[in-house]
Design a protein around this motif. Structure first.
Motif, PDB file in Angstrom:
ATOM      1  N   LEU A  84       2.068  13.965  27.738  1.00 30.56           N
ATOM      2  CA  LEU A  84       0.980  14.862  28.148  1.00 30.56           C
ATOM      3  C   LEU A  84       0.735  14.866  29.656  1.00 30.56           C
ATOM      4  CD1 LEU A  84      -2.036  14.576  25.675  1.00 30.56           C
ATOM      5  CD2 LEU A  84      -0.409  16.435  25.942  1.00 30.56           C
ATOM      6  N   CYS A 129      -5.765  14.898  25.844  1.00 30.65           N
ATOM      7  CA  CYS A 129      -5.513  13.860  24.839  1.00 30.65           C
ATOM      8  C   CYS A 129      -6.675  13.798  23.858  1.00 30.65           C
ATOM      9  CB  CYS A 129      -5.260  12.505  25.503  1.00 30.65           C
ATOM     10  SG  CYS A 129      -6.521  12.020  26.691  1.00 30.65           S
ATOM     11  N   THR A 189      -5.910  12.942  35.264  1.00 31.28           N
ATOM     12  CA  THR A 189      -6.553  14.055  35.972  1.00 31.28           C
ATOM     13  C   THR A 189      -7.816  14.525  35.249  1.00 31.28           C
ATOM     14  OG1 THR A 189      -5.223  15.672  34.787  1.00 31.28           O
ATOM     15  CG2 THR A 189      -4.327  14.872  36.882  1.00 31.28           C
ATOM     16  N   ASP A 217      -8.639  16.199  29.756  1.00 36.59           N
ATOM     17  CA  ASP A 217      -9.250  16.139  28.421  1.00 36.59           C
ATOM     18  C   ASP A 217      -8.304  16.490  27.275  1.00 36.59           C
ATOM     19  OD1 ASP A 217     -11.718  15.052  28.717  1.00 36.59           O
ATOM     20  OD2 ASP A 217     -12.805  16.942  28.777  1.00 36.59           O
ATOM     21  N   PHE A 235     -10.311   8.457  25.499  1.00 40.16           N
ATOM     22  CA  PHE A 235      -9.469   8.004  26.613  1.00 40.16           C
ATOM     23  C   PHE A 235      -9.964   8.558  27.964  1.00 40.16           C
ATOM     24  CE2 PHE A 235      -5.829   7.316  29.244  1.00 40.16           C
ATOM     25  CZ  PHE A 235      -5.164   6.219  28.711  1.00 40.16           C
TER      26      PHE A 235
HETATM   27  S1  SF4 Z   1      -7.355  13.339  30.139  1.00 42.05           S
HETATM   28 FE1  SF4 Z   1      -5.750  12.433  28.830  1.00 42.05          FE
HETATM   29  S2  SF4 Z   1      -4.047  13.916  28.865  1.00 42.05           S
HETATM   30 FE2  SF4 Z   1      -5.416  14.424  30.574  1.00 42.05          FE
HETATM   31  S3  SF4 Z   1      -4.549  13.335  32.327  1.00 42.05           S
HETATM   32 FE3  SF4 Z   1      -6.128  11.997  31.447  1.00 42.05          FE
HETATM   33  S4  SF4 Z   1      -5.034  10.665  30.027  1.00 42.05           S
HETATM   34 FE4  SF4 Z   1      -3.666  12.410  30.486  1.00 42.05          FE
END
Ligand code: SF4
Ligand code: SF4
Length: 444
Positions: free
Chosen positions: A47, A87, A82, A85, A104
């Motif tokens: 991702l 994930c 970054t 969102d 996460f």
């Molecule tokens: S929000 Fe999740 S998918 Fe997006 S950059 Fe962060 S860890 Fe990766």
């Protein structure tokens, strides 16, 4: 659509006022708990750059387990996020209400907030993300500012790279002498009183990007609304605070949320829908602000009244029907669905809107562009940002469409830059970035 659990994801308020939120030992324990679950799952391996870094760290240990990774290494996983969102919204089967209660991105945010409390952000990085101040300063000297920031300027860009850490090849948005607010005050498109949607009222939140960097997007939205009989007023109290969220400066985001929501509340009370021109800003107002200021009535009222631009046009089309007169657009469209639009869990509204055009092929690209706001322009991230976005650039290049669009204008330019990398030189695409500009063209 999210994979795994059938329950809609739930997000808990962010406890940023509690001391425990910043407790290093507690953060470390939570990172280890969550990283251990992710290590066993690995669905998010492709991702972004956060998960590959995590899995590489685990795989490099003797035990092959998270317990073998030193806590000091976690920072690189946190820094690579970054906050897109994706994930949380599209992959993870363990988000609340699941017992694992895994969020996460908000854990990455917590780790950043703790870091911010200890060290702040580097001075230059902080200045780069003061979008309102920078926009106001640059507007009167826009030609000079644009000359200085243009890619390929061998005089200024190496200096910017050295002093400000902005990669010399990263595309930077241009500034405009006349902001969107000023333009909208000077000229209002004529209201179509015969349109089926006549009677709707919109307070159009300009967003810092459209106000200072690309007023044409806002003008297109005003034209489409007027064509559909929707009265619109442009409002812009201040930037939504997404850059400060990326820094982990939650007190500043909360302050912006309270101030902007208080200023927009009278519009909500008068029956205006609040429409935002950039999905990151809608995401902030709809979802992040209520988690950061859960007891503020203005924030709650605003979150219920906010629409994305494409979402709003689709809403008109479904409820009243759009005003007639849309003509086909030739050359085909590649429509990138921005992460922060996906994170609003509303479906592919931009593609839905474009499919209202007759005889106009629309190809959807639903994957992260890799840009990540100010993250992707920095020297240490730029190449990673292009790597993460390479599949998107490849798909856009293969599509060969005349238009490459994204509701996130930064993502759109980053995709085109990725296409140029693949091509080894310039690519030919129409200089239009946002899907609402196509709808405005189709009505013209
Ligand atoms: S929000 Fe999740 S998918 Fe997006 S950059 Fe962060 S860890 Fe990766
Ligand atoms: S965030 Fe969820 S889906 Fe992604 S790797 Fe971790 S546990 Fe798996």
């Amino acid at each position: 659509m999210r994979e795994g659990s059938l329950d809609a994801p739930v997000r808990h308020p962010i406890a940023w006022r509690d001391e425990d939120f910043y407790d290093d030992a507690k953060i470390d324990a939570e990172l280890r708990r969550v990283f251990d679950i992710c290590h066993g799952c690995r669905r998010c391996f492709n991702l972004c750059d956060s998960f590959p870094r995590l899995f590489d760290l685990v795989d490099a240990t003797e035990s092959g387990e998270v317990e073998g990774v030193a806590s000091s290494e976690f920072k690189q996983v946190v820094d690579a996020c970054t906050l897109c969102d994706l994930c949380f919204m599209t992959k993870c089967p363990y988000v609340p209400p699941h017992a694992f209660a895994l969020d996460f991105p908000h854990l990455m945010l917590r780790a950043r907030a703790a870091e911010f409390r200890k060290h702040g952000v580097p001075f230059v990085k902080k200045q780069l993300t003061e979008t309102d101040r920078n926009g106001r300063l640059a507007a009167p000297v826009a030609p000079i500012a644009n000359w200085a920031t243009r890619c390929g300027n061998s005089l200024t860009r190496p200096v910017m790279e050295k002093v400000a850490g902005v990669h010399r090849d990263a595309h930077l948005p241009a500034f405009h002498g006349h902001t969107f607010e000023r333009r909208a005050r000077a000229q209002k498109p004529e209201l179509n009183r015969a349109a089926p949607a006549f009677g709707r009222k919109v307070a159009l939140y300009a967003t810092c990007f459209v106000n200072y960097n690309n007023p044409a997007i806002g003008e297109a939205m005003l034209a489409v609304l007027a064509k559909n009989g929707v009265e619109a007023e442009v409002v812009y109290p201040a930037c939504c605070g997404m850059p400060q969220l990326e820094h982990g400066d939650l007190a500043r985001v909360a302050e912006k949320a309270r101030t902007i929501a208080a200023e927009l509340r009278p519009w909500v009370d008068k029956g205006y829908d609040i429409v935002s021109l950039v999905p990151s800003c809608s995401l902030m107002m709809k979802f992040e602000w209520p988690l950061i200021e859960p007891n503020d009535d203005n924030v709650k009222a605003l979150s219920r009244a906010v629409f994305d631009a494409s979402e709003y046009v689709v809403d008109i089309a479904k409820r009243q029907g759009l005003a007639p007169g849309l003509k086909p657009v030739s050359g085909g469209i590649s429509m990138h669905i921005a992460c922060h639009a996906r994170a609003q869990n509303m479906g592919q509204k931009a593609a839905e809107m474009l499919r209202l055009l007759p005889e106009t092929p629309v190809k959807v690209i639903e994957r992260c562009s890799g840009h990540g706001g100010s993250w992707g322009i920095m020297k240490e991230h730029f190449e990673v940002a292009l790597k993460v976005g390479k599949p998107v650039a490849e798909q856009a290049k293969t599509n060969g469409s005349a238009y490459v669009l994204s509701e996130c204008p930064l993502a759109r330019d980053h995709i085109v830059q990725g296409m140029e990398r693949l091509n080894g030189g310039p690519v030919t695409v129409e200089p239009v970035v946002h899907p609402i500009q196509i709808i405005a063209r189709a009505y013209a």
